[in-house]
Design a protein around this motif. Structure first.
Motif, PDB file in Angstrom:
ATOM      1  N   PRO A 141     -44.325  12.802   1.392  1.00 13.59           N
ATOM      2  CA  PRO A 141     -45.793  13.449   1.219  1.00 13.59           C
ATOM      3  C   PRO A 141     -46.222  12.965  -0.175  1.00 13.59           C
ATOM      4  N   GLY A 142     -45.363  12.331  -1.031  1.00 18.22           N
ATOM      5  CA  GLY A 142     -45.717  12.224  -2.442  1.00 18.22           C
ATOM      6  C   GLY A 142     -46.937  11.413  -2.505  1.00 18.22           C
ATOM      7  N   ALA A 143     -46.895  10.237  -1.943  1.00 19.63           N
ATOM      8  CA  ALA A 143     -48.080   9.339  -1.925  1.00 19.63           C
ATOM      9  C   ALA A 143     -49.327   9.862  -1.297  1.00 19.63           C
ATOM     10  N   ASP A 144     -49.218  10.774  -0.308  1.00 22.40           N
ATOM     11  CA  ASP A 144     -50.509  11.373   0.136  1.00 22.40           C
ATOM     12  C   ASP A 144     -51.108  12.711  -0.648  1.00 22.40           C
ATOM     13  N   LEU A 145     -50.228  13.228  -1.575  1.00 17.14           N
ATOM     14  CA  LEU A 145     -50.649  14.161  -2.747  1.00 17.14           C
ATOM     15  C   LEU A 145     -51.356  13.599  -3.606  1.00 17.14           C
ATOM     16  N   LEU A 146     -50.910  12.304  -4.238  1.00 19.10           N
ATOM     17  CA  LEU A 146     -51.470  11.471  -5.097  1.00 19.10           C
ATOM     18  C   LEU A 146     -52.624  11.059  -4.778  1.00 19.10           C
ATOM     19  N   LYS A 147     -52.847  10.543  -3.432  1.00 12.21           N
ATOM     20  CA  LYS A 147     -54.311  10.244  -3.000  1.00 12.21           C
ATOM     21  C   LYS A 147     -55.259  11.558  -3.060  1.00 12.21           C
ATOM     22  N   ALA A 148     -54.861  12.537  -2.435  1.00  9.90           N
ATOM     23  CA  ALA A 148     -55.562  13.870  -2.660  1.00  9.90           C
ATOM     24  C   ALA A 148     -55.908  14.076  -4.172  1.00  9.90           C
TER      25      ALA A 148
END
Length: 287
Positions: A131-138
């Motif tokens: 989920p790291g990439a998704d958190l970065l996008k958020a």
């Protein structure tokens, strides 16, 4: 890893600030503006550090205390001021991968959160993924919207840091990564302990590390800005500290920092800092 786990134990970051992707206004005396193509997350560990950023469409000055975090989205305008002792880490996210680096401008006595040397950097061999990439996008999306819930932003940052730590740990478990990272860590430690030696060469350090000089050069190019720039950065940090004290002559500082002569030191300092060492000393001491 220890430094990141210690941050988690302390509940850092305690405060998160966001920069915006707007062009900044250069002013006389500014250091070069940074327009970095990657998202960056910086956490201040010791001391205080000042940055100029764009926020709310205006140029603002931030003072980061220990535990403070600054998120810089891609192409965000930022001018750091390396004029106070501090220690910081940065997580940079180039094209889905992760780069962990540390900057040490402390040179302070007393207890230290980090006892290992810096500057030091480590690039992961695998992409961050969910989920790291998704958190970065958020987190990047938050910088494009009006100011939101500060506590929500902090939770996103904490979750991103946790994912980054797990990713770094998984990457460091690879046998391919362990040996080079360890060699470079020990190399920088050796440079920090021996930078005052004017005869400190790549060959001498390679012998101390038990590796070939060419291997050390390739390792330095991958993990940092190269062997000679890393050594020069360590010497320049020490020189700036000594100049700020106003207790030593330029010749004495040159000797303490590993330069064969005051002339050689002055040329190197002017190239790196943009001003003569005597002028830097007067600015630091108010003389």
């Amino acid at each position: 890893m220890d430094i990141l786990h210690e941050m988690q134990r302390r509940g850092w970051p305690t405060r998160t600030m966001l920069a915006e992707m707007f062009p900044g206004e250069m002013r006389p005396g500014d250091s070069p503006a940074q327009l970095h193509p990657c998202n960056r997350l910086t956490v201040n560990l010791e001391g205080r550090v000042t940055r100029e950023i764009m926020s709310g469409g205006q140029r603002k000055t931030l003072v980061l205390e220990p535990g403070d975090c600054l998120f810089l989205p891609r192409m965000a305008w930022s001018i750091p001021h390396w004029d106070t002792p501090h220690l910081a880490i940065a997580l940079v996210f180039p094209h889905g991968f992760l780069r962990f680096s540390m900057s040490n401008y402390s040179w302070q006595a007393g207890p230290r959160l980090l006892v290992q040397p810096s500057p030091w950097a480590w690039n992961t061999s695998k992409a961050l993924g969910s989920p790291g990439a998704d958190l970065l996008k958020a987190l990047e999306a938050v910088t494009l919207a009006p100011p939101g819930d500060a506590e929500m932003v902090r939770h996103i940052v904490l979750a991103l840091l946790s994912c980054s730590i797990r990713h770094l740990e998984a990457d460091s478990d690879s046998p391919r990564m362990q040996r080079p990272a360890q060699v470079w860590w020990e190399t920088v430690s050796y440079l920090n302990n021996n930078y005052a030696d004017p005869e400190l060469t790549r060959e001498k350090v390679a012998t101390a590390m038990g590796v070939h000089p060419n291997y050390l050069s390739s390792l330095a190019a991958r993990e940092s800005d190269g062997f000679h720039r890393t050594l020069e950065a360590i010497r320049m940090e020490r020189a700036k500290h000594l100049l700020s004290q106003g207790k030593w002559s330029i010749k004495e500082i040159a000797t303490q920092c590993g330069y064969a002569s005051a002339v050689h030191f002055s040329h190197a300092f002017r190239r790196v800092a943009g001003i003569a060492p005597r002028k830097a000393s007067k600015q630091s001491t108010g003389g």
